[in-house]
Design a protein around this motif. Structure first.
Motif, PDB file in Angstrom:
ATOM      1  N   LYS A 379       0.876  -1.179   0.000  1.00  0.00           N
ATOM      2  CA  LYS A 379       0.000   0.000   0.000  1.00  0.00           C
ATOM      3  C   LYS A 379       0.906   1.219   0.000  1.00  0.00           C
ATOM      4  CE  LYS A 379      -3.640  -2.509   2.487  1.00  0.00           C
ATOM      5  NZ  LYS A 379      -4.501  -2.722   1.323  1.00  0.00           N
ATOM      6  N   TYR A 380       1.037   1.817  -1.181  1.00  0.00           N
ATOM      7  CA  TYR A 380       1.968   2.923  -1.390  1.00  0.00           C
ATOM      8  C   TYR A 380       1.250   4.261  -1.207  1.00  0.00           C
ATOM      9  CZ  TYR A 380       4.843   6.307  -3.944  1.00  0.00           C
ATOM     10  OH  TYR A 380       5.560   7.410  -4.305  1.00  0.00           O
ATOM     11  N   LYS A 381       1.929   5.173  -0.535  1.00  0.00           N
ATOM     12  CA  LYS A 381       1.385   6.521  -0.385  1.00  0.00           C
ATOM     13  C   LYS A 381       2.483   7.533  -0.677  1.00  0.00           C
ATOM     14  CE  LYS A 381      -1.454   9.416   2.636  1.00  0.00           C
ATOM     15  NZ  LYS A 381      -2.161   9.499   3.930  1.00  0.00           N
ATOM     16  N   ASN A 420      -0.301   5.846   9.525  1.00  0.00           N
ATOM     17  CA  ASN A 420      -0.351   4.770   8.535  1.00  0.00           C
ATOM     18  C   ASN A 420       0.152   3.421   9.046  1.00  0.00           C
ATOM     19  OD1 ASN A 420      -1.022   6.058   5.713  1.00  0.00           O
ATOM     20  ND2 ASN A 420       0.350   7.502   6.734  1.00  0.00           N
ATOM     21  N   ARG A 421       0.647   3.343  10.249  1.00  0.00           N
ATOM     22  CA  ARG A 421       1.204   2.096  10.756  1.00  0.00           C
ATOM     23  C   ARG A 421       0.113   1.079  11.013  1.00  0.00           C
ATOM     24  NH1 ARG A 421       4.007   3.014  16.466  1.00  0.00           N
ATOM     25  NH2 ARG A 421       4.116   0.736  16.370  1.00  0.00           N
ATOM     26  N   THR A 422       0.484  -0.207  10.944  1.00  0.00           N
ATOM     27  CA  THR A 422      -0.447  -1.268  11.267  1.00  0.00           C
ATOM     28  C   THR A 422      -0.418  -1.500  12.773  1.00  0.00           C
ATOM     29  OG1 THR A 422       1.289  -2.913  10.903  1.00  0.00           O
ATOM     30  CG2 THR A 422      -0.126  -2.391   9.035  1.00  0.00           C
ATOM     31  N   ASN A 496       7.108  -4.296   8.179  1.00  0.00           N
ATOM     32  CA  ASN A 496       5.728  -3.933   7.835  1.00  0.00           C
ATOM     33  C   ASN A 496       5.590  -2.502   7.340  1.00  0.00           C
ATOM     34  OD1 ASN A 496       5.884  -2.446  10.258  1.00  0.00           O
ATOM     35  ND2 ASN A 496       4.936  -4.093  11.445  1.00  0.00           N
ATOM     36  N   MET A 497       6.715  -1.774   7.224  1.00  0.00           N
ATOM     37  CA  MET A 497       6.671  -0.430   6.656  1.00  0.00           C
ATOM     38  C   MET A 497       7.996  -0.126   5.973  1.00  0.00           C
ATOM     39  SD  MET A 497       5.737   3.276   8.405  1.00  0.00           S
ATOM     40  CE  MET A 497       3.973   2.912   8.485  1.00  0.00           C
ATOM     41  N   TYR A 526       0.107  -7.071   4.443  1.00  0.00           N
ATOM     42  CA  TYR A 526       0.624  -6.158   3.423  1.00  0.00           C
ATOM     43  C   TYR A 526       1.755  -5.347   4.042  1.00  0.00           C
ATOM     44  CZ  TYR A 526      -2.206  -2.709   5.942  1.00  0.00           C
ATOM     45  OH  TYR A 526      -2.745  -1.906   6.919  1.00  0.00           O
ATOM     46  N   LYS A 528       3.193  -1.319   4.243  1.00  0.00           N
ATOM     47  CA  LYS A 528       2.881   0.085   3.968  1.00  0.00           C
ATOM     48  C   LYS A 528       4.145   0.774   3.470  1.00  0.00           C
ATOM     49  CE  LYS A 528      -0.252   3.354   4.102  1.00  0.00           C
ATOM     50  NZ  LYS A 528      -1.632   3.241   3.598  1.00  0.00           N
ATOM     51  N   LEU A 530       5.691   4.489   2.542  1.00  0.00           N
ATOM     52  CA  LEU A 530       5.541   5.944   2.614  1.00  0.00           C
ATOM     53  C   LEU A 530       6.695   6.589   1.865  1.00  0.00           C
ATOM     54  CD1 LEU A 530       4.477   6.479   6.355  1.00  0.00           C
ATOM     55  CD2 LEU A 530       3.051   5.958   4.360  1.00  0.00           C
TER      56      LEU A 530
END
Length: 917
Positions: A379-381, A420-422, A496-497, A526, A528, A530
């Motif tokens: 999930k790209y932002k 945005n963290r899980t 996870n990021m 998934y 993340k 950033l």
């Protein structure tokens, strides 16, 4: 009186077999196919017979890979339990006595003896559940005297087969287990590879099949290219299991990768072999499978016999041309050498493909890995970063780093991380600009998180500890800042990021670093991503290029990239796999602004792309053609050739390098003409010209009839017409006698060019000759493929043998005469509207030619030119010209063409067609 048995007679086949087993003195069975689900119906009856002293012999087979392992294990267990039972397996051992060819074992016979009589059942029934219970099976039951000719003849045949087949053993079962699991053909899939903890996934099976195919043709080395995180190490373990080496060597440059590889092999081979490490601190030399760093191994080669290892694996093998690797590869003589990489960029002056004899049986790209659930989705932002000026570089770079670590900027990063963290512990990888930046970001973020940083100077022990601490579910590192070392080969699946805290100047590096977060991990749905997009980010479009590379069909142009950014890349059709791409409005504005401002095809832009790529692969000379192949995202080599510089198209990579003043060999005008001629054909749509030139150069042959046999040997399918058209094309252009032009430098350059073209052709087409659906073609390439004059490209319509070839542009230039703005458009995903040339009554093709044409082949493009580069057409398929109407104002005919295949959704988006609803 013989008795006829089926599954529907009063006495069924299975009833008869059970009845015989209750009273017989002995049985001899010859059954080609046996399944556990069928055997379980008879197992108790068989064992009861053996318990009461009945003697039994059984022959079964591996024919068609149908018999399953569990059945063989049952028979092996019975043979060990009862000394009155024996089982033989036909493992491709029955030979034709004249030709010595392996014969298929297909018999179904059941013989029972009682005192002085014998009962023989022969027919169609194997021991499978459906054969015993449901199928239409015919069997004949005959009772005869024990001294009858019929029984004696059957005994002779049975003894002959028994003597030709093998005693069932654990070794034979394991051998068949491997064959069955990796078989290219098998009749069903109800089989489990029971002793390995892990099983090959779908894409790994495809790669294993191709590796087997290459070995079957005599290849003793191969290179597998697969996206980061897609399971290359498991693939190598499965292939090794298939190969069954007694001694194996696994070589890689990084100690932390080495231990992970050993653990992977343990899960596949378990306790069947012994394992050892060969590093600076451990020398477990007696292990069956040895996992070594390249540095430690190259220092100790004399301790090993050159033929010590049957199977050698070079991981991250784009390093394979470095001196240490070359010494290892040149010293050992394994039966098979396997290379693994995500990006096969060369790291020294020889190319990695030649190390593996240019055998590339399998290429797995990131999109395929995502689509096949081999990695987690991302999930790209894209986040606009107003605090940092990415326009600062060179002597001003220190200012950029200082801006990055201001309290305001750190608070901004932390705010976005927290939003945005899980759930659970943060496990973030932060990619930084350089070593100073990594250290300073680590210190600045330490006020909020537990942080650490790694650089190329960090020792293996430090790296392993940092990776392990980051993956702890409680405690340990939360943000690991890094530069230099996490672009390749590092397995930190718990991440996870991913944080991009520096500008993306290279789409290649972006894809590789993205891949570090995609590895699967328990509970990880998934990753993340950033991406902090700073101000004055002129090369922000590299992110768009990188993400666009995940498409199957796009021909990238400015308009398409802008549309993709605006729509958050929905047309990539990756949302079905859980991928999300989102740019905030401010970062969109930045990227779109620079797309408008920048000419991607100007000298400055392309030269920067080239320099980034050269720096990335870390060479001190120009990258060769082969360096641009087989990576998720590299600069477009064809673009370098086609771009106009100083008012003229470059035509070749050599001319591009010359114009950016790269250090290259000197060639005469005549030599450059030959380079241009060969480069003009790229990307190849047929291999013949390049194969001819390769053999002319390598063997010094100029007779095309002699070359023909060499070309035939290289192709699974050979087209005589295509070959001789290629010969005439070469002769016509005056390039038959090239020996007088060759020197060492030109030979090296041309062979690299030819190998690039042929390798790319194999990757694009395999062994196909013909138009490939949704591939891109220039008109000259299409003409070449049709065995016509490639210089005949001025028309938009060609008719050959009642087939029409249509080249249509969806958008016409505003400066083109209105009469030439034809009404060409898609009416639906399977229907294309096409308007013929003007003045149809006075010019060819005539209306009769059009209407009578059997097939219409349709090639479509959006625009003719993009910043000085002529755009190719996309072949959208063939159909029939239907519904002709006359357009009076232009004296033309309008047709509908019903296409056989629906236009893919990404091309629907690319062509800006709105009929998705």
């Amino acid at each position: 009186m013989p008795e006829f048995l089926t599954n529907y007679t009063d006495i069924t086949f299975i009833d008869k077999i059970r009845a015989c087993l209750k009273t017989c003195d002995s049985f001899m069975w010859s059954v080609s196919f046996i399944k556990k689900a069928g055997l379980i119906l008879l197992k108790e009856d068989i064992e009861n017979a053996l318990k009461r002293g009945c003697r039994g012999r059984l022959i079964t087979s591996t024919y068609q890979n149908f018999t399953d392992i569990e059945s063989l294990r049952t028979f092996y267990s019975l043979a060990n339990k009862y000394n009155t039972f024996e089982c033989h397996l036909d493992y491709d051992s029955i030979l034709d006595k004249k030709s010595y060819e392996v014969l298929g074992y297909h018999s179904k016979g059941y013989i029972f003896t009682y005192n002085n009589k014998v009962e023989i059942i022969v027919g169609s029934s194997n021991i499978t559940r459906f054969a015993l219970l449901k199928n239409v099976e015919w069997d004949l039951d005959i009772v005869d005297n024990i001294d009858s000719d019929l029984y004696q003849d059957m005994c002779l045949e049975y003894e002959s087969l028994w003597n030709q087949t093998s005693d069932l053993s654990t070794e034979l079962i394991e051998q068949y287990t491997k064959k069955l699991f990796y078989a290219i053909e098998k009749w069903d899939m109800d089989y489990e590879f029971s002793y390995a903890k892990e099983k090959p996934n779908y894409m790994q099976r495809k790669a294993l099949k191709e590796l087997n195919r290459y070995r079957a043709t005599g290849a003793d080395k191969a290179l597998v290219i697969a996206a980061a995180g897609s399971g290359k190490t498991y693939l190598s373990a499965f292939d090794a299991l298939n190969f069954d080496p007694k001694k194996l060597l696994y070589v890689v440059h990084e100690g932390s990768i080495l231990e992970k590889a050993l653990q992977t092999f343990e899960k596949v081979f378990r306790d069947r072999v012994s394992y050892g490490l060969y590093t600076g601190t451990r020398k477990e030399i007696d292990a069956d499978f040895l996992f070594a760093t390249n540095i430690s191994m190259v220092k100790s080669l004399e301790l090993f016999d050159p033929e010590e290892f049957d199977y050698i694996i070079i991981d991250e093998c784009h390093h394979a041309v470095a001196d240490t690797y070359k010494k290892i590869i040149n010293y050992f003589k394994p039966q098979f050498l396997l290379g693994l990489t995500a990006t096969p960029e060369r790291m020294d002056k020889d190319d990695v493909f030649s190390v593996f004899n240019n055998n590339v049986p399998f290429v797995l790209r990131l999109r395929d890995a995502i689509a096949n659930d081999l990695v987690v989705p991302f999930k790209y932002k894209g986040i606009r970063d107003k605090f940092v000026d990415y326009g600062l570089s060179g002597s001003q770079e220190r200012r950029l780093i200082n801006q990055s670590v201001t309290p305001e900027h750190i608070e901004y990063i932390v705010k976005n991380i927290e939003e945005n963290r899980t759930s659970g512990k943060l496990k973030a990888l932060a990619f930084c600009r350089n070593r100073v930046h990594a250290r300073m970001m680590c210190e600045a973020l330490s006020e909020y998180y537990v942080t650490a940083y790694l650089t190329g100077d960090s020792k293996t022990g430090e790296r392993i500890k940092a990776y392990d601490d980051l993956q702890l579910d409680e405690g340990g590192i939360e943000v690991l800042c890094t530069v230099d070392i996490l672009n390749e080969g590092v397995d930190i699946p718990g991440v996870n990021m991913v944080l991009f805290l520096r500008p993306t100047d290279s789409s290649t590096i972006f894809i590789q670093q993205l891949g570090r977060g995609l590895r699967k991990y328990e509970g990880k749905e998934y990753v993340k991503v950033l991406d902090f997009v700073g101000n004055n980010y002129k090369r922000s479009v590299q992110v768009a290029f990188a993400l666009s590379s995940l498409s199957n069909n796009f021909v990238l142009d400015k308009k398409l990239i802008k549309d993709l950014v605006r729509t958050n890349f929905e047309a990539l059709d990756l949302s079905q796999y859980g991928v999300e791409i989102e740019f905030d409005e401010y970062s969109k504005e930045t990227i779109l602004d620079y797309i408008d401002k920048e000419n991607f095809n100007n000298k400055v832009y392309l030269e920067q792309d080239y320099k980034n790529f050269k720096q990335y692969i870390n060479v001190d000379h120009y990258p060769k053609h082969m360096d641009y192949l087989n990576c998720d995202c590299t600069p477009d080599l064809i673009r370098f050739m086609q771009v106009k510089m100083s008012g003229k198209k470059n035509r070749s990579y050599y001319r591009f390098l010359s114009k950016i003043e790269e250090d290259i060999p000197y060639f005469s005008n005549e030599q450059i003409d030959l380079i241009d001629y060969l480069s003009d054909m790229l990307p190849l749509v047929r291999p013949y010209e390049y194969l001819i030139f390769k053999h002319m150069i390598n063997e010094g042959i100029e007779d095309f009839e002699d070359i023909k046999s060499l070309v035939q040997d290289e192709l699974d399918s050979f087209n005589t017409d295509q070959y001789y058209h290629a010969v005439e094309y070469i002769k016509k252009n005056g390039h038959k006698n090239i020996q007088k032009l060759l020197n060492d430098d030109l030979k090296e350059y041309l062979l690299d060019l030819l190998e690039y073209g042929l390798t790319k052709y194999r990757l694009d087409y395999g062994e196909e000759i013909g138009f490939k659906l949704f591939n891109s073609y220039r008109k000259d390439q299409a003409q070449l493929l049709l065995c016509n004059n490639p210089a005949d490209v001025m028309r938009g319509t060609y008719i050959y043998d009642d087939e029409i070839y249509i080249y249509a542009a969806l958008k016409k230039d505003v400066n083109i005469n209105e009469k030439l703005n034809y009404n060409d458009k898609f009416l639906s995903p399977t229907m294309f509207q096409w308007e013929s040339e003007n003045n149809i009554k006075s010019k060819k093709p005539s209306d009769r030619d059009l209407i009578n044409s059997k097939i219409a082949h349709v090639f479509v493009r959006k625009v003719e030119d993009e910043n000085g580069i002529t755009q190719p057409f996309i072949y959208v398929g063939d159909g029939k010209l239907e519904n002709p109407r006359y357009v009076e104002e232009r004296s033309s005919l309008l047709f509908d063409i019903s296409l056989e295949k629906e236009l893919p959704k990404d091309l629907q988006f690319d062509f800006e067609i709105d009929f998705l609803g």
